[in-house]
Each structure stands twice: as structure tokens, then as C-alpha cells.
Design an enzyme around this catalytic site. Structure first.
Site, PDB file in Angstrom:
ATOM      1  N   SER A 120       0.128  -1.013   0.297  1.00  0.00           N
ATOM      2  CA  SER A 120      -0.639   0.017  -0.336  1.00  0.00           C
ATOM      3  C   SER A 120       1.060   1.208   0.235  1.00  0.00           C
ATOM      4  CB  SER A 120      -1.154  -0.348   1.316  1.00  0.00           C
ATOM      5  OG  SER A 120      -1.874   0.669   0.960  1.00  0.00           O
ATOM      6  N   HIS A 121       0.482   2.438   1.037  1.00  0.00           N
ATOM      7  CA  HIS A 121       1.135   2.740   0.957  1.00  0.00           C
ATOM      8  C   HIS A 121       2.790   2.954   1.868  1.00  0.00           C
ATOM      9  CE1 HIS A 121      -0.274   2.165   5.178  1.00  0.00           C
ATOM     10  NE2 HIS A 121       0.368   2.943   5.635  1.00  0.00           N
ATOM     11  N   ASP A 287      -2.049   6.324  -2.938  1.00  0.00           N
ATOM     12  CA  ASP A 287      -1.132   5.827  -2.187  1.00  0.00           C
ATOM     13  C   ASP A 287      -0.173   4.938  -3.977  1.00  0.00           C
ATOM     14  OD1 ASP A 287      -2.753   3.794  -2.152  1.00  0.00           O
ATOM     15  OD2 ASP A 287      -2.511   3.423  -0.712  1.00  0.00           O
ATOM     16  N   ASP A 289      -1.006   1.393  -4.513  1.00  0.00           N
ATOM     17  CA  ASP A 289      -2.105   0.571  -4.595  1.00  0.00           C
ATOM     18  C   ASP A 289      -3.103   1.541  -4.907  1.00  0.00           C
ATOM     19  OD1 ASP A 289      -2.718   0.548  -1.985  1.00  0.00           O
ATOM     20  OD2 ASP A 289      -3.768  -1.423  -2.716  1.00  0.00           O
ATOM     21  N   ASP A 291      -5.308   2.921  -3.844  1.00  0.00           N
ATOM     22  CA  ASP A 291      -6.993   2.734  -3.354  1.00  0.00           C
ATOM     23  C   ASP A 291      -6.940   4.341  -1.457  1.00  0.00           C
ATOM     24  OD1 ASP A 291      -4.665   2.244  -1.157  1.00  0.00           O
ATOM     25  OD2 ASP A 291      -6.127   0.056  -0.804  1.00  0.00           O
ATOM     26  N   ARG A 292      -6.402   5.077  -1.680  1.00  0.00           N
ATOM     27  CA  ARG A 292      -6.087   6.148  -0.685  1.00  0.00           C
ATOM     28  C   ARG A 292      -6.107   7.193  -1.843  1.00  0.00           C
ATOM     29  NH1 ARG A 292      -3.272   5.571   4.811  1.00  0.00           N
ATOM     30  NH2 ARG A 292      -3.897   2.717   4.762  1.00  0.00           N
ATOM     31  N   LYS A 386     -11.667   0.523  -0.859  1.00  0.00           N
ATOM     32  CA  LYS A 386     -11.417   2.155  -1.273  1.00  0.00           C
ATOM     33  C   LYS A 386     -11.183   2.701  -2.686  1.00  0.00           C
ATOM     34  CE  LYS A 386      -7.798   2.488   1.390  1.00  0.00           C
ATOM     35  NZ  LYS A 386      -7.003   1.095   2.935  1.00  0.00           N
TER      36      LYS A 386
HETATM   37  C1  G16 Z   1      -5.299  -0.212   5.219  1.00  0.00           C
HETATM   38  C2  G16 Z   1      -6.833  -0.618   5.176  1.00  0.00           C
HETATM   39  C3  G16 Z   1      -7.599   0.643   5.458  1.00  0.00           C
HETATM   40  C4  G16 Z   1      -7.160   1.012   6.967  1.00  0.00           C
HETATM   41  C5  G16 Z   1      -5.466   1.180   7.301  1.00  0.00           C
HETATM   42  C6  G16 Z   1      -5.256   1.087   8.570  1.00  0.00           C
HETATM   43  O1  G16 Z   1      -4.596   1.075   4.250  1.00  0.00           O
HETATM   44  O2  G16 Z   1      -6.944  -0.991   4.010  1.00  0.00           O
HETATM   45  O3  G16 Z   1      -9.206   0.039   5.672  1.00  0.00           O
HETATM   46  O4  G16 Z   1      -8.089   1.734   7.318  1.00  0.00           O
HETATM   47  O5  G16 Z   1      -5.037   0.414   6.158  1.00  0.00           O
HETATM   48  O6  G16 Z   1      -4.183   1.622   8.724  1.00  0.00           O
HETATM   49  P1  G16 Z   1      -3.139   1.539  10.248  1.00  0.00           P
HETATM   50  O7  G16 Z   1      -4.004   0.560  11.368  1.00  0.00           O
HETATM   51  O8  G16 Z   1      -1.947   2.113  10.070  1.00  0.00           O
HETATM   52  O9  G16 Z   1      -4.158   3.005  10.636  1.00  0.00           O
HETATM   53  P2  G16 Z   1      -3.987   0.166   3.757  1.00  0.00           P
HETATM   54  O10 G16 Z   1      -4.131   1.473   2.254  1.00  0.00           O
HETATM   55  O11 G16 Z   1      -2.725   0.193   4.217  1.00  0.00           O
HETATM   56  O12 G16 Z   1      -4.740  -1.147   2.109  1.00  0.00           O
END
Ligand code: G16
Length: 553
Positions: A120-121, A287, A289, A291-292, A386
Site C-alpha cells: 500500500s502506502h 497511494d 496501490d 486505493d487512498r 476503497k
Molecule cells: C489499510 C486498510 C484500511 C485502514 C488502514 C489502517 O489501509 O485497508 O482500511 O484504514 O489500513 O491503517 P493503520 O492500521 O496503519 O491505521 P491500506 O491503504 O494500507 O491498505
């Protein structure tokens, strides 16, 4: 063993199972180096293919955000899929597939699910992070029952099954077409086409194109990540925005050495363009991938919680949502801005734990149309993830219809619904022991905090958030420590489930000012007393050894 098609399939023994393959908030996320440990990736894929239903004869979607390790992982997954009897793997040119496009592809191809290669990010490259996300047949992140079963399976694995590619066989990942590997067909398709068609059904591209071809200047930062090809095709291609609108649009294995997290710290170049300069009316970033999303206007940052509220209030301006919304949902730490809008619209508003998987049942049951999180995630029932570019297009749709600035939209929204001052303070990469010590101490104090005074108010309720899914009745506990104050303000503490170094403490702060109140304060100033009070109560500075948060949103 040779199959009837001559494919050699073998079982590779594991000396001992891996004990650290528990998926977090969003799949298994570890350093790239960890994923390079011999058999590490294979162990997790083996467990996944043992647990996910429908593997024999099924279709699997595989792709990733293009980070270092993506191609090797696709090769391994294809050979393991062949060994497990999967009939068809669908992947994309270059192995590049955004998380939202993967969700769509799973749904449209009738796949049993998908394996998305992304952290992801988090940064990428040999010294960065890698990740494996497992999605189910509905296109959404696998529910906890599945991720727990995968983890349990990794703990007892004695070996994994993998096909040996015949001499001269190589997966032609850069060409559209299909390749056979024994009984398995691997289809390489264009990962953008289906996604773009869906966006054209949801939004009025004519109106958005008119906006972008006028004097409305937009800057989009793809952060050297997977949204680049999609954004170029959408904004500079179909919608006619000038060349150069999409910055850092070519995915690179290490995201150009950057941190593909669209917030004010890591997307500061874009933030400065919009917040300090005058050249652009609209800015957005996605981000790793895709989705953000982060949304900016001229001299205006849109808090993700507010963004969800604005999309909800203006949803009927988009053709895909013209009939209105069934309901909305937000994660617990997300501000209650959307709750106020839902109340006025007379629709249900659900509060779920952090993690997109918790929206899945509500979306599948048709109980909600839009949902979102403070962590820069917004989406709808069009897929089960998302969707960063969807959110950007939604904002453009609203701007194209309302023909005003982002700042004006926010000002009108607050003057009608009131403003939820909101901020998240992240203390990243703290020593794990210190973070858990702080958190456990606060958890132990919760019941004693009820009725105590805090920042000049009274703590009306202090608890550790638990959730019962209204559709399947499953219960999830330990989702974040909440201090709910008697004036509707709140402070939430959570430990991140996506970091890979030490622990990350997140402090979420929120305070509501109704219409007619002072709606134009700086959020840090408006929340100043809460910030100070929680630092004292939780001993944040002392226990983390950090003077200030690493990221303030
Ligand atoms: C992931 C989940 C999101 C969630 C986030 C929380 O994001 O897909 O639904 O809000 O983690 O991250 P943390 O636990 O670090 O607060 P992503 O974009 O990393 O897939």
C-alpha cells in the site's frame, strides 16, 4: 510428479513453519528482505491456496502495484496456482494492477478471489516493504475468519506445492495474450480498460471534461505508483486535461525513492503547490496501490473525514448516485462529520472498526452505498475496496456541477452542518515495548476514567471499541481506546496495523462546532487543549521519547 499435461509438480519441504505470518489490517505486510527469505512468500501463498474456497478449477486474479518483488511474486503465484489446480489466472501487463481495479476484475471475471501484491502506502524497493493482500470472491479484503485460517495454516505447514516451469517457459507479462502452464491458462490483459469503463458509468465525463478544458487547473500526483497509468488515461486522455497534469505518472519499483502515502508529509510537493501557490484550483494524489486519496483545493486541505461527508451530501450530483444513498458507514476513528449529513438525509450511518474488510458485509447486503475512513480511504458499492481515483473523479464531478472552489464547498458545508475539527497525530516507528507499554497502561485505566475531568470537560465514556457485524453477528474486540467527552469531543488511541518497523501510535482528536460557531480556526489550535490533555494523561512524550508526532494530518 508429472501431470497428464507433462507439468512437473513437486512439494518443497519446509524445515520449520514461519511463525510471523499473521495478516494485519490489510494483508501480510513485511520488509522486502523478509519476503526474500527462502520459502517465505511461498509459505503464505500455500496457506492461502489451502484456505480460500473454490481453488480447484477456479479463476484467480493476481497483480500488484509494481513495487520491487512484484514480478517474482507473480511468477511464484502462477506456478503454485498451477500446482493447486487453479484453471485460470488473470493478470495485467507488467503485472500492474491497482487495488480498486483488482476488486473490479475479481467481481467481473467470476474469480474465487485475488492476490494483490502491495504494501500500500509503505515505501518499496529492496530496503522498503512488500505485502500480499488476499481478497475474496466479492472483490473485498478477505474477512477475519479467512485471514485467521490462513495464519493458522502457516503455523503448521510442512511444505508447499509448486510447478516447475518447463524449459524455455517464461510468463510473457509484458504482452496481452494467454499462456498455458500445464492445465493452467494465464491471461495477461490490459488492467485499466474495465476500470475506466466503470468510471464512465458512474460520472458525467462530459461535464468533467468541460471543467478541465476550461481555466480550471488541476495537478495530480501519482507518487511514482500504480495510479499513474490510470490517471493518465483518465485525466490527460479521456478528459482532455493538459499533458503534465499527472505528475510522477510512471510506476517505479521503489516509487522514485519516495514514500507513496498521500498526506501532507509525504505528498508535500503537491501540498505546497496547492496550499502556498495560486496556479492550481484542484490537487489530488493516490497511494502506492491507488486505493487512498488526498484532496486539495487552492489554499485548502480537505480532511478525509470531511471528504466523506461532502461526497455524501452531494452524491446525487453524480449519475451513478443520482437515485440517492441506501446508507453510509465510517470507521470508528473517522470523524462524525458524515453522521450529521446522514441524519439530515434520513439514512443509516454505521460505525465499524478500522479496515475496509468491515464494510464488506454492509455493502454486499445493500445497507450502505458510500463508506470511508480517516486514513484517506473513500469508496462505494461499485467495488469492494476503497478507490482513490474514484474519489478524485467524484470531487471533480461536484466541482463541475457546482462551479465553485473547493474552499467554498467546505465553507458552505460547515456553515450548514457544523464543523468537526479533526486531526490525527502519528508517532511512527516507536520501540514496540514503549508503544505497547503506553497503550496497555491506558487500557488498564479506562474504567477509572469514566466521569473524570479532561481538557475542561468530563469523560462521559471511556472504552475499548468493540463491533458486532449487523449482518453476520460476528464480534470484533480491542479496536481502539476511546475517550468520549460530554460535549461530543473525543480522543481515540490506536496502534497501527500496517507498519513494519517498531510500532506506530495514532492519536485521533475531534471536536464539533455547530453552525453559527467559530468555523474558521486552525484545527491544531481548535484541538490544542485535547492535544495537551492526552499527552499528559497517556504520557506520550515521555514514553515515546518523541517531542512531536512524525505525521500530523
Ligand atoms: C489499510 C486498510 C484500511 C485502514 C488502514 C489502517 O489501509 O485497508 O482500511 O484504514 O489500513 O491503517 P493503520 O492500521 O496503519 O491505521 P491500506 O491503504 O494500507 O491498505
Amino acid at each position: 510428479m508429472a501431470t497428464s499435461t507433462g507439468l512437473q509438480i513437486g512439494t518443497v519441504p519446509l524445515e520449520q513453519p514461519f511463525s510471523d505470518q499473521k495478516p494485519g489490517t490489510s494483508g501480510l505486510r513485511k520488509s522486502t528482505r523478509t519476503f526474500e527469505i527462502p520459502h517465505y512468500l511461498e509459505s503464505f501463498i500455500e496457506a492461502t491456496l489451502r484456505v480460500v474456497p473454490g481453488v480447484a478449477g477456479g479463476t484467480l486474479v493476481v497483480g500488484g502495484d509494481g513495487r520491487y518483488g512484484n514480478r517474482r511474486a507473480i511468477d511464484v503465484i502462477v506456478r503454485m496456482a498451477a500446482a493447486h489446480g487453479i484453471a485460470r489466472v488473470i493478470t495485467c501487463t507488467g503485472g500492474i494492477l491497482s487495488t480498486p481495479a483488482a476488486s473490479l476484475l475479481i467481481r467481473s471475471s467470476g474469480a474465487i478471489g485475488g492476490i494483490i501484491l502491495s504494501a500500500s502506502h509503505n515505501p518499496g524497493g529492496p530496503d522498503g516493504d512488500f505485502g500480499v493482500k488476499v481478497n475474496g470472491a466479492n472483490g473485498g479484503p478477505a474477512p477475519e475468519a479467512i485471514t485467521e485460517a490462513i495464519h493458522a495454516s502457516t503455523l503448521t505447514l510442512k511444505g508447499y506445492r509448486i510447478a516447475e516451469a518447463p524449459d524455455g517457459w517464461a510468463l510473457a507479462l509484458d504482452r496481452i495474450g494467454s499462456t498455458e502452464l500445464g492445465p493452467l491458462t494465464v491471461e495477461v490483459i490490459d488492467g485499466t480498460a474495465g476500470y475506466i469503463t466503470l468510471m464512465q458509468q458512474l460520472f458525467d465525463f462530459g461535464a468533467i471534461a468541460e471543467l478541465l478544458r476550461g481555466d480550471f487547473a488541476m495537478a495530480f500526483d501519482a507518487m511514482h505508483a500504480v495510479s499513474g497509468p490510470y490517471a493518465q488515461a483518465l485525466f490527460e486522455g479521456l478528459l482532455g486535461a493538459p499533458a503534465g497534469t499527472v505528475r510522477h505518472g510512471v510506476p517505479s519499483e521503489d516509487f522514485g525513492g519516495g514514500h507513496p502515502d498521500p498526506n501532507m508529509t509525504y505528498a508535500h510537493e503537491l501540498a505546497e503547490l496547492l496550499l502556498q501557490g495560486d496556479a492550481y484550483a484542484f490537487g489530488a494524489a493516490c497511494d502506492g496501490d491507488a486505493d487512498r486519496n488526498m484532496i486539495l483545493g487552492r489554499h485548502c486541505f480537505v480532511n478525509p473525514s470531511d471528504s466523506l461527508a461532502v461526497l455524501t451530501a452531494n452524491a446525487t450530483l453524480a449519475p451513478g448516485y443520482a437515485q440517492g444513498l441506501a446508507g453510509v458507514a465510517r470507521s470508528m476513528p473517522t470523524s462524525a462529520a458524515v453522521d450529521v449529513v446522514a441524519k439530515e438525509l434520513g439514512i443509516a450511518c454505521f460505525e465499524t472498526p478500522t479496515g475496509w474488510k468491515f464494510f464488506g458485509n454492509l455493502l454486499d447486503a445493500g445497507r450502505i452505498t458510500l463508506c470511508g475512513e480517516e486514513s484517506f480511504g473513500t469508496g462505494s458499492d461499485h467495488i469492494r475496496e476503497k478507490d482513490g481515483l474514484w474519489a478524485v473523479l467524484f470531487w471533480l464531478q461536484i466541482l463541475a456541477k457546482r462551479r465553485c472552489s473547493v474552499a467554498e464547498i467546505m465553507a458552505e458545508h460547515w456553515s450548514h452542518f457544523g464543523r468537526h475539527y479533526y486531526s490525527r497525530h502519528d508517532y511512527e516507528a516507536i520501540a514496540s515495548e514503549a508503544a505497547h507499554g503506553l497503550y496497555d497502561r491506558m487500557k488498564g485505566m479506562l474504567s477509572a476514567l469514566n466521569g473524570q475531568s479532561f481538557a475542561g470537560r468530563t469523560i462521559a465514556m471511556a472504552d475499548d471499541f468493540a463491533y458486532t457485524d449487523p449482518i453476520d453477528g460476528s464480534t470484533t474486540t480491542g479496536q481502539g481506546l476511546r475517550l468520549l467527552l460530554d460535549d461530543g469531543s473525543r480522543v481515540v488511541l490506536r496502534l497501527s496495523g500496517t507498519g513494519t518497523q517498531g510500532a506506530t501510535l495514532r492519536v485521533y482528536l475531534e471536536s464539533y462546532v455547530p453552525p453559527g460557531g467559530d468555523l474558521n480556526q486552525d484545527p491544531q489550535a481548535a484541538l490544542g487543549d485535547l492535544i495537551e490533555a492526552i499527552d499528559t494523561l497517556a504520557e506520550i512524550k515521555a514514553r515515546t521519547g518523541m517531542d512531536r508526532p512524525t505525521v500530523i494530518t
